[in-house]
Design an enzyme around this catalytic site. Structure first.
Site, PDB file in Angstrom:
ATOM      1  N   GLY A  41       0.777  -1.247   0.000  1.00 23.12           N
ATOM      2  CA  GLY A  41       0.000   0.000   0.000  1.00 23.12           C
ATOM      3  C   GLY A  41       0.802   1.287   0.000  1.00 23.12           C
ATOM      4  O   GLY A  41       0.382   2.293  -0.556  1.00 23.12           O
ATOM      5  N   ASP A 101      -5.596   2.659  10.290  1.00 25.69           N
ATOM      6  CA  ASP A 101      -7.009   2.294  10.391  1.00 25.69           C
ATOM      7  C   ASP A 101      -7.288   1.838  11.819  1.00 25.69           C
ATOM      8  O   ASP A 101      -7.465   2.667  12.701  1.00 25.69           O
ATOM      9  CB  ASP A 101      -7.285   1.215   9.338  1.00 25.69           C
ATOM     10  CG  ASP A 101      -8.746   0.863   9.176  1.00 25.69           C
ATOM     11  OD1 ASP A 101      -9.596   1.737   9.396  1.00 25.69           O
ATOM     12  OD2 ASP A 101      -9.049  -0.288   8.820  1.00 25.69           O
ATOM     13  N   LYS A 129      -7.617   7.237   9.742  1.00 28.61           N
ATOM     14  CA  LYS A 129      -9.050   7.037   9.990  1.00 28.61           C
ATOM     15  C   LYS A 129      -9.236   6.876  11.488  1.00 28.61           C
ATOM     16  O   LYS A 129      -9.329   5.753  11.983  1.00 28.61           O
ATOM     17  CB  LYS A 129      -9.489   5.722   9.316  1.00 28.61           C
ATOM     18  CG  LYS A 129     -10.172   5.864   7.980  1.00 28.61           C
ATOM     19  CD  LYS A 129     -10.907   4.581   7.629  1.00 28.61           C
ATOM     20  CE  LYS A 129     -10.226   3.817   6.540  1.00 28.61           C
ATOM     21  NZ  LYS A 129     -10.950   2.590   6.130  1.00 28.61           N
ATOM     22  N   PHE A 150     -14.126   3.268   3.236  1.00 28.22           N
ATOM     23  CA  PHE A 150     -13.066   2.475   2.624  1.00 28.22           C
ATOM     24  C   PHE A 150     -12.559   3.213   1.397  1.00 28.22           C
ATOM     25  O   PHE A 150     -13.328   3.612   0.535  1.00 28.22           O
ATOM     26  CB  PHE A 150     -13.563   1.077   2.248  1.00 28.22           C
ATOM     27  CG  PHE A 150     -12.418   0.134   2.006  1.00 28.22           C
ATOM     28  CD1 PHE A 150     -11.784  -0.496   3.068  1.00 28.22           C
ATOM     29  CD2 PHE A 150     -11.947  -0.086   0.717  1.00 28.22           C
ATOM     30  CE1 PHE A 150     -10.689  -1.331   2.847  1.00 28.22           C
ATOM     31  CE2 PHE A 150     -10.866  -0.918   0.480  1.00 28.22           C
ATOM     32  CZ  PHE A 150     -10.240  -1.549   1.552  1.00 28.22           C
TER      33      PHE A 150
END
Ligand code: IMP
Ligand code: MG
Length: 174
Positions: A41, A101, A129, A150
């Site tokens: 990522g 996250d 987040k 998402f």
């Protein structure tokens, strides 16, 4: 089934501007030896951030951290590979990931890095987040705070798709 949003949540231009700001802030505040990037990522963010910092003395290294299968929910357990091949003893490390996250990935990676004898670790994520946080971890450097949605693009995937898009998009269930 999932569908991508009609407009980007964060445009390529906004990302590039923020990456430059982060690069300036990090250069000023943290003298470090190694970019340690969490694949897959963080690949695009790491490439842009390292270029924007542009310090020829810094090394770059990659580890593979995975907790997600082909779903939008974490399966919880973190698998890490590549760390065993690195010698980070005495080094100051900037750990880079795409998104914070639940916090499990960053928290576990920092714990593992401490055990390898690093001199100092700071963390940098493109996205945060906060609504989803399960463990007590906050990154030292954050690109953007986002809502509990998402997101894909700019390195982030859903089932290995969408990573190559230069913007951040949201995915919606259909
Ligand atoms: P955490 O361990 O729950 O903080 O999750 C971190 C990892 O989950 C990130 O490195 C991403 O690979 C993945 N992830 C979390 N949220 C998203 C998202 O919205 N889109 C794509 N990947 C995500
Ligand atoms: Mg990841």
């Amino acid at each position: 089934m999932y569908k991508i949003s009609e407009k980007p949540l964060i445009t390529a231009q906004q990302i590039q501007l923020r990456v430059k700001e982060l690069a300036a802030q990090i250069s000023e505040e943290f003298e470090f030896d190694v970019f340690l990037s969490a694949l897959t990522g963080a690949y695009m963010f790491t490439a842009d951030l390292s270029r924007a910092i542009g310090n020829s003395n810094q090394e770059i290294a990659f580890i593979k951290a995975s907790s997600y299968g082909n779903s939008t929910e974490s399966c919880g357990k973190l698998m890490v590979s590549g760390l065993e091949k690195l010698d980070l003893r005495g080094k100051r490390v900037l750990l880079v990931d795409d998104i914070l996250d639940t916090g499990n990935t960053m928290y576990s990676l920092v714990e593992m890095l401490r055990e390898t004898g690093t001199a100092e670790i700071r963390t940098c994520v493109l996205l945060n987040k906060p609504a989803r946080r399960l463990v007590d971890h906050n990154a030292n450097y954050v690109g953007f705070e986002i809502a509990n949605e998402f997101v894909v693009g700019y390195g982030l995937d859903y089932a290995e798709k969408y990573r190559t898009l230069p913007e951040i998009w949201t995915l919606h269930e259909t």
